[in-house]
Design a protein around this motif. Structure first.
Motif, PDB file in Angstrom:
ATOM      1  N   PRO A   1       0.648  -1.078   0.028  1.00  0.00           N
ATOM      2  CA  PRO A   1      -0.036  -0.084  -0.059  1.00  0.00           C
ATOM      3  C   PRO A   1       0.951   1.177  -0.017  1.00  0.00           C
TER       4      PRO A   1
ATOM      5  N   PHE B   1      -0.351   2.822   5.034  1.00  0.00           N
ATOM      6  CA  PHE B   1      -1.202   2.095   5.758  1.00  0.00           C
ATOM      7  C   PHE B   1      -0.854   2.145   7.263  1.00  0.00           C
TER       8      PHE B   1
ATOM      9  N   VAL C   1      -5.964   1.929   4.910  1.00  0.00           N
ATOM     10  CA  VAL C   1      -4.842   2.016   3.630  1.00  0.00           C
ATOM     11  C   VAL C   1      -5.413   3.431   3.084  1.00  0.00           C
TER      12      VAL C   1
ATOM     13  N   GLU D   1      -4.235   4.712  -1.002  1.00  0.00           N
ATOM     14  CA  GLU D   1      -3.534   4.428  -2.285  1.00  0.00           C
ATOM     15  C   GLU D   1      -3.630   6.086  -2.910  1.00  0.00           C
TER      16      GLU D   1
ATOM     17  N   MET E   1      -8.614  -3.418  -3.877  1.00  0.00           N
ATOM     18  CA  MET E   1      -9.860  -2.989  -3.250  1.00  0.00           C
ATOM     19  C   MET E   1     -10.364  -4.483  -2.851  1.00  0.00           C
TER      20      MET E   1
ATOM     21  N   TYR F   1      -8.072  -5.817  -0.126  1.00  0.00           N
ATOM     22  CA  TYR F   1      -7.951  -5.202   1.101  1.00  0.00           C
ATOM     23  C   TYR F   1      -9.276  -5.547   2.065  1.00  0.00           C
TER      24      TYR F   1
ATOM     25  N   VAL G   1      -9.063  -4.762   6.095  1.00  0.00           N
ATOM     26  CA  VAL G   1      -8.859  -3.257   6.118  1.00  0.00           C
ATOM     27  C   VAL G   1     -10.273  -2.512   6.654  1.00  0.00           C
TER      28      VAL G   1
ATOM     29  N   TYR H   1     -10.619   2.581   3.594  1.00  0.00           N
ATOM     30  CA  TYR H   1      -9.680   2.545   2.363  1.00  0.00           C
ATOM     31  C   TYR H   1     -10.161   3.847   1.838  1.00  0.00           C
TER      32      TYR H   1
ATOM     33  N   TYR I   1     -16.610  -3.516   0.581  1.00  0.00           N
ATOM     34  CA  TYR I   1     -16.748  -2.090   0.918  1.00  0.00           C
ATOM     35  C   TYR I   1     -17.854  -1.501   0.460  1.00  0.00           C
TER      36      TYR I   1
END
Length: 192
Positions: free
Chosen positions: A23, A26, A51, A53, A68, A71, A76, A79, A103
């Motif tokens: 990443p 993070f 995280v 990006e 994605m 993660y 995670v 994000y 997500y």
């Protein structure tokens, strides 16, 4: 007890050196923040929780696709994808939170700014702002499109490295001037 790193290989399957991701940035809470050459989830006992990006022409598809999904599998919780050029993401800052096994987009906050009796309400064209509950920060873009972080408790912007160094140097200089002034003042009293 917070570990923050970036562009560091995060290995997620013991014994398989090909199962890694790096990443851009993070954060892992509640672990020792010592320097590491690599991050092995099975040794640390937990993976990244937040995280970031930085998206570009060459990474935008992976940032919102393959990475994605990975993660999400790694757990995670938050994000964030940021496009500093505003060329590949619209809006240039997007945020997601883990719900179940995938997500969902974070709901951006819209705050009115009060200046005396005047209230300024953001319009739809302004870049979104997000709250990172895990970090206790508000994330937004400044007028030049640079990512900024604000402490939720104090509403103070976190300083970048140059600003923090300049502030530290100014505080040291001020303390030295005060000490010199106090010593000079003490000498004057002795002479009286």
């Amino acid at each position: 007890q917070v570990y923050v790193s970036g562009n560091l290989l995060v290995y997620y399957v013991m014994g398989d050196p090909y199962k890694s991701v790096a990443p851009d940035c993070f954060v892992v809470r509640a672990i020792d923040p010592h320097l590491r050459n690599v991050y092995k989830i099975w040794e640390e006992g937990k993976g990244p929780e937040v995280v970031f990006e930085v998206s570009s022409k060459s990474t935008r598809r992976a940032d919102s696709g393959k990475k994605m999904r990975l993660y999400a599998e790694l757990g995670v919780q938050e994000y964030f994808i940021y496009d500093p050029t505003s060329e590949y993401l619209d809006p240039p800052l997007v945020a997601y939170e883990l719900v179940g096994g995938g997500y969902i987009p974070m709901k951006p906050i819209k705050e009115e700014v009060l200046l005396g009796e005047l209230a300024f309400i953001p319009d739809a064209a302004e870049p979104p702002e997000y709250i990172s509950q895990l970090l206790g920060l508000r994330l937004t873009l400044d007028e030049s499109g640079q990512l900024q972080f604000y402490d939720l408790e104090t509403n103070q912007r976190l300083l970048d490295d140059e600003e923090a160094l300049a502030l530290a140097e100014a505080l040291v200089k001020d303390a030295e001037l005060r000490a010199t002034s106090e010593i000079s003042g003490g000498r004057e009293l002795l002479e009286l």
